[in-house]
Design an enzyme around this catalytic site. Structure first.
Site, mmCIF file in Angstrom:
data_model
loop_
_atom_site.group_PDB
_atom_site.id
_atom_site.type_symbol
_atom_site.label_atom_id
_atom_site.label_comp_id
_atom_site.label_asym_id
_atom_site.label_seq_id
_atom_site.Cartn_x
_atom_site.Cartn_y
_atom_site.Cartn_z
ATOM 1 N N ASP A 4 0.877 -1.159 0.000
ATOM 2 C CA ASP A 4 0.000 0.000 0.000
ATOM 3 C C ASP A 4 0.924 1.222 0.000
ATOM 4 O OD1 ASP A 4 -2.065 1.794 0.060
ATOM 5 O OD2 ASP A 4 -3.182 0.777 1.640
HETATM 6 C C1 NOJ Z 1 -3.885 4.099 -0.078
HETATM 7 C C2 NOJ Z 1 -5.061 3.166 -0.068
HETATM 8 O O1 NOJ Z 1 -5.100 2.461 1.151
HETATM 9 C C3 NOJ Z 1 -5.036 2.173 -1.215
HETATM 10 O O2 NOJ Z 1 -6.227 1.432 -1.212
HETATM 11 C C4 NOJ Z 1 -4.839 2.891 -2.516
HETATM 12 O O3 NOJ Z 1 -4.813 1.946 -3.573
HETATM 13 C C5 NOJ Z 1 -3.551 3.701 -2.473
HETATM 14 N N1 NOJ Z 1 -3.615 4.644 -1.361
HETATM 15 C C6 NOJ Z 1 -3.284 4.483 -3.750
HETATM 16 O O4 NOJ Z 1 -4.188 5.522 -3.870
#
Ligand code: NOJ
Length: 762
Positions: free
Chosen positions: A244
Site C-alpha cells: 500500500d
Molecule cells: C492508499 C489506499 O489504502 C489504497 O487502497 C490505494 O490503492 C492507495 N492509497 C493508492 O491511492
C-alpha cells in the site's frame, strides 16, 4: 469498463460479472508458467538498475504525475512501464474507464477490511463480512476485470479492519508508535479473513496489495509468514505483492519479508520516504538482499504483464490522466512555482452507455427492508413530499475530494451520497440526484412535489411550507464513510432520527430511503407511520434513476443484506480500538481478535438471546416466495474423504482438490405472489460441534442463487459444494479437513428464515 457502483451494494444477488467488457475485446490469459518463463527471460536482459526500476514506483523525470502508481519504462526493450489507478469502484483521479484509458493495473477489488467493525471507514469498498460471499465477489471481479486485459490488485492483505492508526505515528520526542496490529489466530485467519483472498488468487489476480497495518505484530508488507508461507507457498500465488502506498518502512526486512514492489516509491512529491530504489540497490550490492530475490521480485512483477498480453496492443495512457490527477490532488492551484506544470488536454471519452449498467446495478443492490400493506411499488399517487438532505445535488460540487478522511470525516451536509470518500471514490462526469430523477418521474405522472432538504427543519417539525399533507412522504437520509477515518457511530447523520420521527408524525405514509456505507441503525424501524424502508447503499452516479426504478416497480427489489443490521451498536461487533493519545508505548495499538469467527450473523447465531433488527441475507420483494421442505443432496464422489488428495497438486488458490466439487444440493422455489420477481435462496452449512475444535460457527453461508420467477412459477435452485466449503482449518495439521459426524445443510431466504434442511454423514 466501469463500475461506479460501490461493491458493498453487490448484495447476495448481484454476484455477477461486475465488469462488462463492451468496449474491450476479451482476452484469454496465458498459462501462469508460460507467462512466468517470458517474464524471467525479459528480466534476464535487464541491468541491475533496470531491475530495481521494476520493483520501485517512480514518475520518471517530468513534473506531471501520470498515474497514482507508476513504473518507469524500459524503452530499449519496448516496455512501456505500468500505470496503476484506484480503485475498487471506478477509475479514481481520472474521469472514466481503465483499459481504454491505458491503465494497466486496477488497485482493487477490496476484501480487506471485511467489516469486523461496521464503523470501519472502508467496509463499503468491499463485499461485506461473510467470507463465502466476499470470495464469490472477488472471483467474479478478478475474472471480469482481467478478461479485459487489466491487472487486478486484490487488497488490503490482511486484517486491515480499522482506519484509526492504520499507519505508524511519531511523537514529538521522536518515539514511533507503531500501526495497529490485528492479532488473528490461524484458524480464524484461514476461515474468515484469508478465504476471499484465496478466491482472488485462484481467479488469477495479478497482484496483492499488502496493508498498512500489522498482523500478529509484524507489518503486513514485511511478514514472511503471510506473504511467503501463506500467500506464495500455501496459495501458490505467482504474481507480485505491492505495498500500500507508503506502507514500506525499511529495505531489507520488507524485501526479504516477501514484498515485491514498493509504491509509490521514488516520488518525492507523494511525500513518502523511498526504501527500495537506491537503498535496495545498495542492499543487493552488500549481499543483504540476494540477487536471486531481486530477480524473483522483478519476474513476479512482469509475469501478469505477459499473462494478460499487456505487451501487445495495450492502449496508451490517456494524456489527460496527469492533469486530472494533478487537479484532483491539488485543485486548480494558483501557486506561481507550479504555473505551467500541466496543460489541460481533452480526455479520451470512453463512457459509452455504461450509465445504463450502473443504473441496473444500483437498483439490483437496493434492499427492501419494510413494506407495510403493499406501500411499494408506488402506483397512481400524485402528491409527494420529498424530504431530507440526501435528495439534491451536493452543494459542495459534484465531486467531493477531501485530501484525507481526517479532513472531513462527516462528509458534507446537503446533497446525495452516491459513493464514499478516499481512494475508492470517483470523479463524476454526471450525477443524477434522487431529486432530479423523482421530480422528473412525478411531473410525467402529472403530480406535484413539495420539498424540504434541511434535516434540522424537518426534525423541528415546523413544516410551514407543506400544504396539503402529501399522500406519500419520501425521506432521504444518509451516512458518510471514507478512507482515513472510522465512522464516529452507526447512525444516519444530521439529526436523521428526529427527522424520521417528525416526518412520520406529519405523514402516515412515510417511506425512508437510506444511502450509506452498509450498516446504519434504524431505531425508528417499527414506527407504524414508516410504511417502507429501502437500504440503497452507495449505488454510484445513477443514484436517482436506480431508486426511482425500484420505487415505482420498474425493477423488482431483489437485493439481500450482505450484513446484519443490529438493533443497537452493542451488537455490531467489537469496537474500534482507540488508544489514549498520550501513550508512550510503541506497541500499544494491538488488538487480539478474540471473537474468532463470530462476527455478524455468526455472532447472532452464537448468542441465542440476541436478535438483529434485520438479519444477513434478508430482503423483501414485491412478490412472495415459498421453498419446498425437501433439500436434495448428491455426493458427486459417492462418499467424502476427510483429507485433501494431495496428489492432485497445487495451483494458484492452493491445493487443487480443495476446489473439487463434492456435492450438489437442490431445492424447489415457487413464486406464490401475484407478480414476477427474483428469489434469492441461500445455502448454509453447519459442521458438527463435537468433532471440530471450539470456535466452529453454528452455520456458514456456502451458496446462493438468484431465480427469476414468473407468477406461480417453480424453479430448482442448485448449489455446488466444493471440498473447501465443508472443511475447517486444522491448525495442528495445517490443512483443510472435512470433520467426521453429521454435517447439516440448511436452505432458506435469509440466515434466520430457514425453510429446508438435510444431513450428510461423514
Ligand atoms: C492508499 C489506499 O489504502 C489504497 O487502497 C490505494 O490503492 C492507495 N492509497 C493508492 O491511492
Amino acid at each position: 469498463m466501469h463500475f461506479a457502483t460501490a461493491p458493498s451494494v453487490v448484495c447476495l444477488i448481484t454476484a455477477i460479472r461486475l465488469v462488462s467488457a463492451v468496449d474491450s475485446p476479451l482476452i484469454t490469459p496465458l498459462a501462469w508458467d508460460e507467462a512466468s518463463e517470458k517474464a524471467k527471460s525479459f528480466v534476464s536482459q535487464l541491468t541491475m538498475s533496470e531491475k530495481i526500476g521494476l520493483v520501485t514506483g517512480s514518475y520518471g523525470s517530468g513534473p506531471i504525475l501520470p498515474c497514482v502508481g507508476t513504473l518507469a519504462a524500459v524503452e530499449r526493450l519496448n516496455y512501456t512501464g505500468l500505470c496503476m489507478s484506484d480503485g475498487p469502484n471506478g477509475v479514481n483521479r481520472a474521469d472514466s474507464e481503465f483499459r481504454m484509458k491505458g491503465v494497466h493495473v486496477l488497485l482493487g477489488p477490496s476484501t480487506g477490511p471485511m467489516g469486523r467493525h461496521p464503523r470501519g471507514g472502508r467496509g463499503w469498498e468491499g463485499f461485506g463480512p461473510d467470507p463465502y460471499l466476499a470470495g464469490v465477489a472477488m472471483n467474479e471481479s478478478v475474472t471480469g476485470i482481467e478478461a479485459t486485459g487489466v491487472q487486478t490488485s486484490s487488497k488490503h492483505y490482511i486484517g486491515n479492519e480499522q482506519e484509526t492508526q492504520r499507519n505508524p505515528s511519531t511523537k514529538d520526542d521522536g518515539t514511533v508508535i507503531e500501526a495497529v496490529s490485528a492479532n488473528i489466530d490461524d484458524r480464524t485467519l484461514h476461515e474468515l479473513y484469508l478465504w476471499p483472498f484465496a478466491n482472488a488468487v485462484r481467479a488469477g489476480t495479478a497482484s496483492v496489495m499488502c496493508a498498512y497495518s500489522r498482523l500478529n505484530q509484524t507489518y503486513s508488507c514485511a511478514s514472511s509468514e503471510i506473504l511467503d508461507t501463506i500467500l506464495k507457498d500455501e496459495l501458490a500465488f505467482l504474481g507480485y505483492v505491492v505495498s500500500d502506498f507508503g506502507a514500506t518502512h525499511s529495505t531489507v526486512d520488507f524485501a526479504e519479508g516477501g514484498l515485491d514492489m514498493e509504491m509509490p516509491g521514488n516520488v518525492t512529491a507523494a511525500g513518502f520516504p523511498c526504501y527500495f530504489g537506491d537503498k535496495l540497490l545498495e542492499a543487493v550490492q552488500a549481499n543483504k538482499v540476494s540477487e536471486e530475490r531481486l530477480e524473483d521480485m522483478a519476474s513476479r512483477v512482469m509475469t501478469p504483464y505477459f499473462r494478460l498480453h499487456q505487451d501487445k496492443d495495450f492502449p496508451m495512457i490517456d494524456p489527460a490522466t496527469g492533469p486530472v490527477l494533478f487537479v484532483t490532488q491539488l485543485g486548480h492551484v494558483q501557486v506561481p512555482s507550479m504555473a505551467g506544470m500541466f496543460t489541460e488536454v481533452p480526455a479520451i471519452d470512453v463512457r459509452a452507455d455504461h450509465a445504463r449498467g450502473i443504473r441496473e446495478l444500483g437498483a439490483a443492490g437496493t434492499v427492501l427492508l419494510k413494506n407495510v400493506n403493499g406501500t411499494l411499488p408506488l402506483t397512481n399517487q400524485t402528491s409527494f413530499a420529498l424530504f431530507g438532505n440526501g435528495l439534491p445535488d451536493p452543494t459542495i460540487g459534484s465531486t467531493f475530494v477531501p485530501t484525507g478522511g481526517e479532513d472531513a470525516p462527516e462528509g458534507y451536509e446537503i446533497g446525495t451520497f452516491d459513493i464514499g470518500g478516499g481512494s475508492g471514490s470517483v470523479r463524476h462526469t454526471d450525477l443524477v440526484s434522487p431529486l432530479e430523477a423523482i421530480r422528473t418521474k412525478v411531473k410525467a405522472l402529472g403530480g406535484r412535489v413539495q420539498l424540504l432538504f434541511d434535516n434540522n427543519e424537518i426534525a423541528a417539525g415546523r413544516f410551514t411550507t407543506i400544504y396539503p399533507t402529501p399522500q406519500v412522504c419520501l425521506l432521504f437520509l444518509k451516512a458518510w464513510a471514507t478512507e482515513g477515518a472510522d465512522r464516529p457511530d452507526l447512525n444516519l447523520q444530521w439529526n436523521a432520527t428526529m427527522a424520521v420521527e417528525s416526518t412520520a408524525r406529519l405523514c402516515p405514509n412515510t417511506i425512508v430511503v437510506t444511502h450509506g456505507p452498509g450498516v446504519v441503525l434504524m431505531p425508528w424501524a417499527d414506527n407504524e407511520n414508516v410504511t417502507a424502508i429501502l437500504a440503497a447503499h452507495y449505488p454510484g452516479e445513477e443514484i436517482g434513476n436506480s431508486i426511482t426504478d425500484v420505487l415505482w416497480g420498474t425493477v423488482e427489489p431483489s437485493g439481500r443484506l450482505p450484513y446484519s443490521i443490529p438493533k443497537d451498536e452493542a451488537d455490531a461487533g467489537p469496537p474500534i480500538l482507540v488508544v489514549p493519545e498520550n501513550t508512550t508505548d510503541p506497541g500499544a495499538w494491538t488488538e487480539d481478535f478474540v471473537e474468532g469467527q463470530m462476527i455478524d450473523y455468526r455472532y447472532f447465531d452464537a448468542n441465542s438471546g440476541k436478535e438483529p433488527l434485520y438479519e444477513f441475507g434478508y430482503g423483501l420483494s414485491y412478490t412472495e416466495f415459498d421453498m419446498a421442505p425437501g433439500l436434495n443432496v448428491q455426493l458427486t464422489g459417492g462418499s467424502l474423504n476427510q483429507h485433501v488428495n494431495k496428489s492432485m497438486g497445487i495451483a494458484p488458490g492452493g491445493m487443487v482438490d480443495l476446489w473439487t466439487n463434492v456435492a450438489v444440493v437442490t431445492v424447489n422455489v415457487t413464486n406464490t405472489g401475484d407478480r414476477a420477481g427474483a428469489a434469492v435462496p441461500q445455502l448454509y452449512v453447519s459442521l458438527p460441534q463435537d468433532t471440530t475444535p471450539p470456535g466452529t460457527p453454528v452455520k456458514v453461508l456456502r451458496g446462493f442463487n438468484k431465480l427469476h420467477l414468473r407468477k406461480g412459477e417453480t424453479k430448482q435452485a442448485t448449489f455446488e459444494l466444493l471440498r473447501r466449503d465443508l472443511s475447517y482449518w486444522d491448525v495442528q495439521e495445517k490443512e483443510w479437513v472435512i470433520p467426521r459426524g453429521q454435517i447439516t445443510l440448511f436452505s432458506g431466504f435469509s440466515s434466520k428464515d430457514i425453510r429446508a434442511n438435510t444431513t450428510i454423514s461423514v
